[in-house]
Design a protein around this motif. Sequence first.
Motif, PDB file in Angstrom:
ATOM      1  N   UNK A 214     -16.071   9.572  -1.066  1.00 48.96           N
ATOM      2  CA  UNK A 214     -15.867  10.238   0.213  1.00 48.96           C
ATOM      3  C   UNK A 214     -14.450   9.938   0.696  1.00 48.96           C
ATOM      4  N   UNK A 215     -13.974  10.694   1.678  1.00 51.69           N
ATOM      5  CA  UNK A 215     -12.680  10.353   2.267  1.00 51.69           C
ATOM      6  C   UNK A 215     -12.726   8.942   2.854  1.00 51.69           C
ATOM      7  N   UNK A 216     -13.847   8.608   3.494  1.00 50.67           N
ATOM      8  CA  UNK A 216     -13.986   7.274   4.079  1.00 50.67           C
ATOM      9  C   UNK A 216     -13.799   6.204   3.010  1.00 50.67           C
ATOM     10  N   UNK A 217     -14.501   6.341   1.884  1.00 60.15           N
ATOM     11  CA  UNK A 217     -14.411   5.317   0.834  1.00 60.15           C
ATOM     12  C   UNK A 217     -13.018   5.266   0.217  1.00 60.15           C
ATOM     13  N   UNK A 218     -12.413   6.423  -0.021  1.00 60.29           N
ATOM     14  CA  UNK A 218     -11.096   6.429  -0.657  1.00 60.29           C
ATOM     15  C   UNK A 218     -10.031   5.828   0.253  1.00 60.29           C
ATOM     16  N   UNK A 219     -10.136   6.045   1.566  1.00 56.64           N
ATOM     17  CA  UNK A 219      -9.216   5.374   2.493  1.00 56.64           C
ATOM     18  C   UNK A 219      -9.431   3.867   2.472  1.00 56.64           C
ATOM     19  N   UNK A 220     -10.687   3.466   2.476  1.00 53.68           N
ATOM     20  CA  UNK A 220     -11.002   2.032   2.425  1.00 53.68           C
ATOM     21  C   UNK A 220     -10.471   1.418   1.139  1.00 53.68           C
ATOM     22  N   UNK A 221     -10.671   2.105   0.018  1.00 52.27           N
ATOM     23  CA  UNK A 221     -10.190   1.609  -1.278  1.00 52.27           C
ATOM     24  C   UNK A 221      -8.667   1.514  -1.296  1.00 52.27           C
ATOM     25  N   UNK A 222      -7.999   2.523  -0.704  1.00 50.05           N
ATOM     26  CA  UNK A 222      -6.536   2.514  -0.691  1.00 50.05           C
ATOM     27  C   UNK A 222      -5.986   1.340   0.107  1.00 50.05           C
ATOM     28  N   UNK A 223      -6.751   0.844   1.078  1.00 41.71           N
ATOM     29  CA  UNK A 223      -6.271  -0.236   1.919  1.00 41.71           C
ATOM     30  C   UNK A 223      -6.600  -1.633   1.430  1.00 41.71           C
ATOM     31  N   UNK A 224      -7.359  -1.755   0.350  1.00 44.51           N
ATOM     32  CA  UNK A 224      -7.823  -3.077  -0.077  1.00 44.51           C
ATOM     33  C   UNK A 224      -6.692  -4.018  -0.465  1.00 44.51           C
ATOM     34  N   UNK A 225      -5.562  -3.478  -0.915  1.00 47.09           N
ATOM     35  CA  UNK A 225      -4.468  -4.334  -1.355  1.00 47.09           C
ATOM     36  C   UNK A 225      -3.442  -4.595  -0.250  1.00 47.09           C
ATOM     37  N   UNK A 226      -3.708  -4.110   0.963  1.00 48.26           N
ATOM     38  CA  UNK A 226      -2.764  -4.266   2.075  1.00 48.26           C
ATOM     39  C   UNK A 226      -3.265  -5.358   3.019  1.00 48.26           C
ATOM     40  N   UNK A 227      -2.372  -6.227   3.525  1.00 44.33           N
ATOM     41  CA  UNK A 227      -2.825  -7.315   4.403  1.00 44.33           C
ATOM     42  C   UNK A 227      -3.503  -6.826   5.681  1.00 44.33           C
ATOM     43  N   UNK A 228      -3.190  -5.605   6.131  1.00 41.87           N
ATOM     44  CA  UNK A 228      -3.833  -5.041   7.320  1.00 41.87           C
ATOM     45  C   UNK A 228      -4.895  -4.002   6.950  1.00 41.87           C
ATOM     46  N   UNK A 229      -5.256  -3.952   5.671  1.00 37.85           N
ATOM     47  CA  UNK A 229      -6.253  -3.003   5.177  1.00 37.85           C
ATOM     48  C   UNK A 229      -5.854  -1.562   5.482  1.00 37.85           C
ATOM     49  N   UNK A 230      -4.555  -1.287   5.447  1.00 36.96           N
ATOM     50  CA  UNK A 230      -4.021   0.044   5.724  1.00 36.96           C
ATOM     51  C   UNK A 230      -3.809   0.798   4.422  1.00 36.96           C
ATOM     52  N   UNK A 231      -4.327   2.017   4.355  1.00 37.23           N
ATOM     53  CA  UNK A 231      -4.170   2.829   3.156  1.00 37.23           C
ATOM     54  C   UNK A 231      -4.009   4.289   3.508  1.00 37.23           C
ATOM     55  N   UNK A 232      -3.468   5.061   2.581  1.00 36.80           N
ATOM     56  CA  UNK A 232      -3.220   6.475   2.805  1.00 36.80           C
ATOM     57  C   UNK A 232      -3.824   7.327   1.707  1.00 36.80           C
ATOM     58  N   UNK A 233      -4.355   8.495   2.100  1.00 39.51           N
ATOM     59  CA  UNK A 233      -4.790   9.509   1.152  1.00 39.51           C
ATOM     60  C   UNK A 233      -4.349  10.865   1.698  1.00 39.51           C
ATOM     61  N   UNK A 234      -4.503  11.893   0.881  1.00 42.49           N
ATOM     62  CA  UNK A 234      -4.180  13.250   1.312  1.00 42.49           C
ATOM     63  C   UNK A 234      -5.465  14.020   1.597  1.00 42.49           C
ATOM     64  N   UNK A 235      -5.518  14.683   2.743  1.00 41.80           N
ATOM     65  CA  UNK A 235      -6.643  15.552   3.088  1.00 41.80           C
ATOM     66  C   UNK A 235      -6.076  16.909   3.483  1.00 41.80           C
ATOM     67  N   UNK A 236      -6.474  17.944   2.766  1.00 40.71           N
ATOM     68  CA  UNK A 236      -5.995  19.306   3.037  1.00 40.71           C
ATOM     69  C   UNK A 236      -4.471  19.367   3.120  1.00 40.71           C
ATOM     70  N   UNK A 237      -3.807  18.663   2.225  1.00 37.15           N
ATOM     71  CA  UNK A 237      -2.353  18.687   2.173  1.00 37.15           C
ATOM     72  C   UNK A 237      -1.658  17.818   3.199  1.00 37.15           C
ATOM     73  N   UNK A 238      -2.404  17.045   3.973  1.00 34.94           N
ATOM     74  CA  UNK A 238      -1.822  16.184   5.020  1.00 34.94           C
ATOM     75  C   UNK A 238      -1.968  14.717   4.647  1.00 34.94           C
ATOM     76  N   UNK A 239      -0.933  13.932   4.925  1.00 29.78           N
ATOM     77  CA  UNK A 239      -1.010  12.491   4.734  1.00 29.78           C
ATOM     78  C   UNK A 239      -1.779  11.870   5.901  1.00 29.78           C
ATOM     79  N   UNK A 240      -2.871  11.193   5.567  1.00 26.63           N
ATOM     80  CA  UNK A 240      -3.753  10.573   6.562  1.00 26.63           C
ATOM     81  C   UNK A 240      -3.759   9.073   6.319  1.00 26.63           C
TER      82      UNK A 240
END
Length: 289
Positions: A214-240
């Motif tokens: 899901x978008x929720x899981x992929x954002x969470x996964x993208x943030x796992x390596x960041x000290x603030x758990x911040x991650x980015x993915x693309x949704x409908x061509x937009x950086x979220x």
Amino acid sequence: MSETFVDLGVVTAPSGVLVLGMAGWIDQWSELGDPLSVRAMAAARHGGGHLHEPVDGPSRDWSCEAVAVPVAADRPLEVRAETGESYDGPVVTVLEVDLGLSWPGAPDGGPIRLGDLPVDRCGMVLGDARALDSFVGLSGRSIDGLADVRYWGKYEEDAHAHFGGERTRQYGGQGPYGRLDLPLAEADELAGRLQSWLTGGPRSGLVVSVDAHTHFHLLERAGLTHPLLAGQIEIDGCQVLGLGWDPGDHSMRHHGERARGQVYAVTLEQRGTTTLLRWTIPSEAEEAE
């Protein structure tokens, strides 16, 4: 307390409206009435505002909340955070977004308050209003037919010897064993074999998770390596951008959310001729003062 600014990246909002919302609720807006983008566009026409349920009364506890603001549609919007130390490490004390627009208030004016938001235990999402209408939440369908399988606990080494997989990455060290990006049927089959292996012997204390993409899981996964758990993915061509929250900090300081008055101001503020969106979450030391 020493404080540090961290660049979190950029978001894009070609609709001209940016939303900061509670990640656990982003996909629930249309179930309660108008889609998120309709509400956000209406608020942005008035310079920005606090979105909540019910629309004609005080914010309901444990429900959808977000803030929407007009932004420059033709450029990336820089996001950064001021941080402080909390129970388990660094946490956000100020989230700041350069909106790419001229200051709408009086010259050298003070902050314009838009409302307040609780810290969602599921984290926060910052993105384009229209793109977030497509957001697939925690219990939604896989957007690409794939899923991740992870397992951890007392018998993880024995399970790894039987089923393979690699250590997943997370900030500060190695995460659980897992196999990522599996077709859904293969992920479910692997999880089933792990469960059968557990019940086939005197084994307990191994946790097995299957997370659809899901978008929720992929954002969470993208943030796992960041000290603030911040991650980015693309949704409908937009950086979220997704911003997780330290579980210890949330449990000790934000767990009651709006029901316990744990809400924090969202403002528009001036920097030179530019407008900033700022969400200010006082550190523990500031709260004590």
